[in-house]
Every structure is written in structure tokens, then in C-alpha cells.
Scaffold this active site. Structure first.
Site, PDB file in Angstrom:
ATOM      1  CB  CYS A 197      -1.041  -0.074   1.303  1.00  0.00           C
ATOM      2  SG  CYS A 197      -1.456   1.350   1.162  1.00  0.00           S
ATOM      3  CB  CYS A 232      -3.924   4.844  -5.512  1.00  0.00           C
ATOM      4  SG  CYS A 232      -4.108   2.756  -4.792  1.00  0.00           S
ATOM      5  N   GLY A 233      -0.602   4.199  -4.354  1.00  0.00           N
ATOM      6  CA  GLY A 233       0.560   4.822  -4.333  1.00  0.00           C
ATOM      7  C   GLY A 233       0.844   3.447  -5.383  1.00  0.00           C
ATOM      8  CG  HIS A 274      -6.843  -2.035  -5.806  1.00  0.00           C
ATOM      9  ND1 HIS A 274      -6.707  -3.822  -5.341  1.00  0.00           N
ATOM     10  CD2 HIS A 274      -6.555  -1.451  -4.862  1.00  0.00           C
ATOM     11  CE1 HIS A 274      -6.274  -3.508  -4.593  1.00  0.00           C
ATOM     12  NE2 HIS A 274      -6.328  -2.382  -4.124  1.00  0.00           N
TER      13      HIS A 274
HETATM   14  O1  PYC Z   1      -1.920   3.797  -2.171  1.00  0.00           O
HETATM   15  O2  PYC Z   1      -1.285   1.712  -2.608  1.00  0.00           O
HETATM   16  C1  PYC Z   1      -2.765   2.725  -2.082  1.00  0.00           C
HETATM   17  C2  PYC Z   1      -3.366   2.328  -2.099  1.00  0.00           C
HETATM   18  C3  PYC Z   1      -3.897   1.276  -1.898  1.00  0.00           C
HETATM   19  C4  PYC Z   1      -5.567   1.217  -1.642  1.00  0.00           C
HETATM   20  C5  PYC Z   1      -5.613   1.813  -0.989  1.00  0.00           C
HETATM   21  N1  PYC Z   1      -4.507   2.505  -1.542  1.00  0.00           N
END
Ligand code: PYC
Length: 310
Positions: free
Chosen positions: A85, A235-236, A205
């Protein structure tokens, strides 16, 4: 259960410092499977209302296998244990700094998807160097009941993504309900069509991506997570998957930096290096802020001790 809550670009992270179940030994991927199989009610209750909030991601600290890492961590949302995440890692680094466990500089963190590094620039600003990311399918046609044919790429950035670019719906806050409905339908159609990750992982996702109208910002996205909430941050792991697509299309050169914004306008600075196995190594720079520190209570007499299930 002692926790610290932060947010990264509006997306909350709850770091569990003590009181987590013993997940035994083995790799982090094995311990993540154990968390998913044996402790679902517990991990959901940490995040569900009224104790938690929509879109919150949990970050359970565990002993790393690789002793060069400052910690191991297993991330989860209300519906799935995650491989990695990005926003959570930025929040975790800021939390570790708040606790005095790390200083500015570079540190290694072990996740089920592999070891990532964080560079803490100041008490709020962090660059994450993610695991090797890649696009595995280009321009997949999906028949999405009620929405028609949707075309997207399948890519990995620590989680698996179906990426639709350009988005068929303008990525604007006024369209959040419509985008949530569409992306849930896309995920259902992707699963029904048998679309899977390289090791049969669910593509759970979904990203709707478009050009940003903001000067200096290249893209704007809406990211649906497994719990049916949208990521308030860009979202990284999703940005990592999108970088892999841009690199594969020859649309972004190694080392070039772009700015990506989320549907609510929070931003990450993104770039990549070529990876050793044909993919890319993404770098994601963002900011997190500590919001609270608490001890979670689970009263046996509380009818909602496991959270509100609807
Ligand atoms: O920032 O990778 C991310 C992430 C995954 C699910 C929610 N945020």
C-alpha cells in the site's frame, strides 16, 4: 490495541503498534495469508465504523524476516489483505518518525509484496521506492453489463489493477457515486471473465484515469479499492501500475517526473527507473499527517464491537 491514525492526501491509515494477533513465523506473504484466513472478523473490526471510517487502511506491524528492515508490515482494508500500500507506507514512515523510531534518510520496510524503501525528507514528506511493477495485458475488452464495452490494461504495482484510460466518466467529485457504480461493475466483469494476476491473484482494484485540467498536473484518477471505497489519495500501488503502462507505451521516459492527482485533488510526484526483470521501479513522493493516537477497546457487551455490517 495501540494505534496511530494518519492520512496521506486524505486517505486514512491506522498503524497497529501493539495488540495485534500473533501471525507466527514465515514470510510476510505467508503471514498475510494467515491474517486473511484466520482473523477476518478482527481486522475488519479495526476499520469498520463506528471504530474506524470508510476507506481506512490498516497497517499491522510485524517482525521483518529481512533484519535490514526497520519493520515488517501487513496492510489490509475492510475486504482484503493487501500486497502493498503506497499511501499506507507514506503514513507508516511519518508515524515511525513521530514515534522517534526513524530519522530523516532512507529506510527499508518489508511488505508481503517485497522490500520497499522510504526516504523521509521531513516529518511529513516521504518518497517510496516500490517493488518492481509491470503491465501484463494491454487493451483488454470487457463486456460490462449495463455499461457496454470497456477497454483497459491489467497491471501490477503491489496490487492488481484494471486501468481504464481515458475514463468514460469525467473524474470529478460530483461523479463519485457514478464512478463507484461503474468500477464495481468493471471489477465484477473482470472477475467473471477469468481475468487474473500472474499468480492467479484477483484483479480487485479498478482505476479510471484521465488528463488533469490543472496546470502542471498530468493525470487525475479515481481508484476503487476491494472494500468498494475510493482511494482519497492518488493510490501509490495504482500509480505504480499506471507508470508501468506509461513506460510500456513509451509515453514517459525513465527519470522523468510527473504529478498525478486523485479525484479530491491530492497529489503525488511520480517517476520510475527500469527494473531488473523487464518492469519498472516506481518512486512515489507524497505527504502524510498524524491525526490521532488511541487505544482501541473491544467490549464484550458492545453489540457493535465487530463493527457495523451492512
Ligand atoms: O496507496 O497503494 C495505495 C493504496 C492501496 C489501497 C489503498 N491505497
Amino acid at each position: 490495541m495501540h494505534v496511530i491514525d494518519s492520512h496521506t492526501g486524505g486517505e486514512p491509515t491506522r498503524v497497529i503498534l501493539t495488540g495485534a494477533p500473533d501471525l507466527g513465523s514465515g514470510t510476510l506473504a505467508e503471514r498475510a495469508l494467515r491474517l486473511a484466513a484466520d482473523y477476518k472478523e478482527l481486522y475488519r473490526s479495526i476499520l469498520l465504523e463506528p471504530r474506524g471510517q470508510p476507506a481506512m487502511v490498516g497497517a499491522m506491524l510485524v517482525e521483518p524476516v529481512d533484519r535490514s528492515c526497520v519493520t515488517g508490515v501487513i496492510y489490509f482494508d475492510v475486504d482484503a489483505v493487501l500486497g502493498m500500500c503506497g499511501h499506507g507506507t507514506i503514513g507508516l514512515a511519518v508515524t515511525l518518525a513521530h514515534l522517534g523510531r526513524i530519522d530523516t534518510g532512507i529506510h527499508r520496510i518489508e511488505t508481503p509484496a517485497g522490500v520497499v524503501t522510504v526516504e523521509l525528507h521531513d516529518e511529513n514528506t516521504v518518497s517510496v521506492t516500490n517493488i518492481e511493477s509491470r503491465r501484463v495485458r494491454r487493451a483488454v475488452n470487457l463486456d460490462v453489463p449495463g455499461h457496454g464495452c470497456v477497454v483497459g490494461d491489467v497491471a501490477y504495482g503491489g496490487n492488481w489493477f484494471f486501468i481504464v484510460d481515458p475514463s468514460p466518466i469525467p473524474v470529478e467529485t460530483s461523479n463519485i457515486a457514478a464512478m463507484t457504480k461503474l468500477t464495481i461493475a468493471i471489477r465484477k466483469a473482470a472477475m467473471a471473465s477469468g481475468l487474473k494476476g500472474a499468480n492467479s491473484e484477483p484483479v480487485d482494484h479498478v482505476i479510471l484515469q484521465e488528463q488533469s485540467p490543472r496546470k502542471g498536473v498530468s493525470g487525475r484518477n479515481f481508484v476503487l479499492c476491494p472494500d468498494n471505497n475510493y482511494d482519497r489519495s492518488p493510490c501509490g500501488t495504482g500509480c505504480s501500475a499506471c507508470l508501468a503502462c506509461l513506460a510500456a507505451e513509451g509515453e514517459l521516459a525513465e527519470g522523468e517526473e510527473i504529478i498525478q492527482e486523485s479525484v479530491i485533488g491530492s497529489t503525488y510526484h511520480l517517476s520510475y527507473k527500469l527494473g531488473p526483470n523487464g518492469g519498472i521501479i516506481p518512486r512515489i513522493k507524497g505527504q502524510a499527517f498524524i491525526m490521532s493516537e488511541a487505544n482501541l477497546m473491544f467490549d464484550a457487551n458492545d453489540p457493535f464491537r465487530s463493527g457495523i455490517e451492512i
